[in-house]
Design an enzyme around this catalytic site. Structure first.
Site, PDB file in Angstrom:
ATOM      1  N   LYS A   1     -12.186  -7.095  -7.962  1.00  0.00           N
ATOM      2  CA  LYS A   1     -13.037  -5.798  -7.925  1.00  0.00           C
ATOM      3  C   LYS A   1     -12.202  -4.676  -8.545  1.00  0.00           C
ATOM      4  CE  LYS A   1     -13.267  -3.860  -3.481  1.00  0.00           C
ATOM      5  NZ  LYS A   1     -13.450  -5.268  -2.428  1.00  0.00           N
ATOM      6  N   LYS A  46      -6.249 -14.293  -9.554  1.00  0.00           N
ATOM      7  CA  LYS A  46      -7.821 -13.901  -8.955  1.00  0.00           C
ATOM      8  C   LYS A  46      -8.430 -12.607  -9.065  1.00  0.00           C
ATOM      9  CE  LYS A  46      -9.168 -13.543  -3.508  1.00  0.00           C
ATOM     10  NZ  LYS A  46      -8.107 -12.844  -2.313  1.00  0.00           N
ATOM     11  N   LYS A  49       1.145  -1.203  -0.236  1.00  0.00           N
ATOM     12  CA  LYS A  49      -0.032  -0.039   0.005  1.00  0.00           C
ATOM     13  C   LYS A  49       0.604   1.221   0.196  1.00  0.00           C
ATOM     14  CE  LYS A  49      -4.516  -1.413   1.895  1.00  0.00           C
ATOM     15  NZ  LYS A  49      -5.116  -1.573   2.898  1.00  0.00           N
TER      16      LYS A  49
END
Ligand code: TRP
Length: 337
Positions: free
Chosen positions: A205, A202, A120
């Site tokens: 979204k 995978k 992140k």
């Protein structure tokens, strides 16, 4: 034995979900679908972690809307507010309070090793804030406040649960038993659903390609289109096999959506091609998701009901969390208020 004592014997499951609003078919088939049945056997606590969400920049109106959307979708997926505790993290102040104490029992080096922090902070290089760094401490506090036995998580969160265990162990070691040691819990019936466009990855979204994932709130036409475009292979048989990632994925989706075994799916499409199979998977998913989408939409119209759910949830959570926090404050030597 009173009902209350029986209740307390049940093991506790705690899970936090980010209010990013959009849940995918992968989230549903991989995890959420199992939450309903778990409520019978366990004391389940589900928390929408809005405080975790602000470690990256959020639009306030969107965050507010998505927090309610996630709550509504969870209920629509079978979580029963009378059986489980459903609440919003910022409504229970003990999460932030315990996080401070635990941060004093968490090492800088430990937090520096967290893979998600490294990911992140490179993704949001302009905003590497202290909250992003201490995120796992808040997560440990979420888990430990409820004397959690099991934490259903994906592999990406396992390291954070392990850190929660280390913090609990360290605290228990210094002050005697205070926290139950939580275990990461990977449901056996969970399935890993892959991207429809790049089936070696995978389903996510955050994928740039909108055709690679199905959202729980997708309309039937969109679902059908995405399945018609799903990547398969140059073989034509509807059968599982090596190098057939796309078809393997579609077979497991169809199997899960219809309750059939993969063998039954192969038999059903014997002699038929992908032209028949792909729309059939689409239709099965449309029917699987239809009641969830309709229920979610109805719940979002009923703000009064949603409010009653999260208020009651916060009251239950607050009671449990306070008990643990009081114990911690006493052990570390704070004067009783
Ligand atoms: N970090 C988790 C995620 O990104 C969300 C989360 C916050 C969580 N607190 C939790 C998950 C406690 C399990 C238990 O998905």
């Amino acid at each position: 034995m009173s009902e209350n004592t029986i209740e307390q014997k049940k093991k506790t499951i705690f899970s936090g979900v980010q209010p990013s609003g959009k849940l995918t078919l992968g989230n549903y088939l991989g995890a959420i679908r199992n939450f309903g049945p778990l409520q019978e056997e366990y004391n389940c606590i589900y928390c929408v972690v809005d405080m975790h969400a602000i470690t990256v920049r959020q639009d306030p109106a969107t965050l507010r809307r998505q927090t309610l959307e996630v709550l509504a979708q969870y209920i629509a997926c079978g979580l029963d507010p009378d059986k489980s505790t459903l609440f919003i993290q910022s409504h229970v102040p003990a999460h932030a309070e315990l996080a401070w104490v635990l941060s004093c029992y968490t090492m800088f080096g430990e937090l520096s090793r967290m893979t998600q922090f490294k990911d992140k902070s490179s993704k949001h290089a302009d905003n590497v804030n202290a909250g992003l760094f201490t995120y796992p401490v808040l997560m440990a506090s979420d888990i430990l406040l409820y004397q959690t036995d099991m934490v259903p998580v994906g592999v990406d969160q396992k390291q954070h649960v392990e850190l929660a265990r280390n913090i609990a162990q360290r605290f228990n070691g210094v002050y005697s038993d205070t926290f139950v040691m939580p275990e990461p819990y990977i449901p056996q019936t969970g399935a890993k659903i892959m991207s429809l466009q790049e089936p070696s990855r995978k389903m996510s979204k955050s994928d740039e390609n909108q055709n690679s994932f199905i959202l729980l709130m997708d309309k039937p036409d969109d679902i059908m289109r995405k399945f018609r475009r799903a990547v398969t292979d140059s073989d034509t048989r509807v059968a599982r096999g090596e190098g057939k990632d796309g078809v393997n994925n579609l077979i497991s989706i169809y199997a899960l959506a219809t309750g059939k075994t993969p063998e039954q799916v192969e038999a059903e499409f014997e002699g038929k091609g992908y032209g028949d199979f792909k729309p059939a998977v689409g239709e099965a998913v449309v029917e699987l998701l239809r009641p969830i989408r309709e229920k979610t939409e109805a719940l979002l119209q009923d703000k009064g009901y949603l409010e009653s759910v999260y208020k009651e949830g916060a009251a239950k959570a607050n009671y449990l969390a306070r008990k643990t926090l009081d114990k911690v404050y006493r052990k570390v030597g704070f004067v009783k208020r």
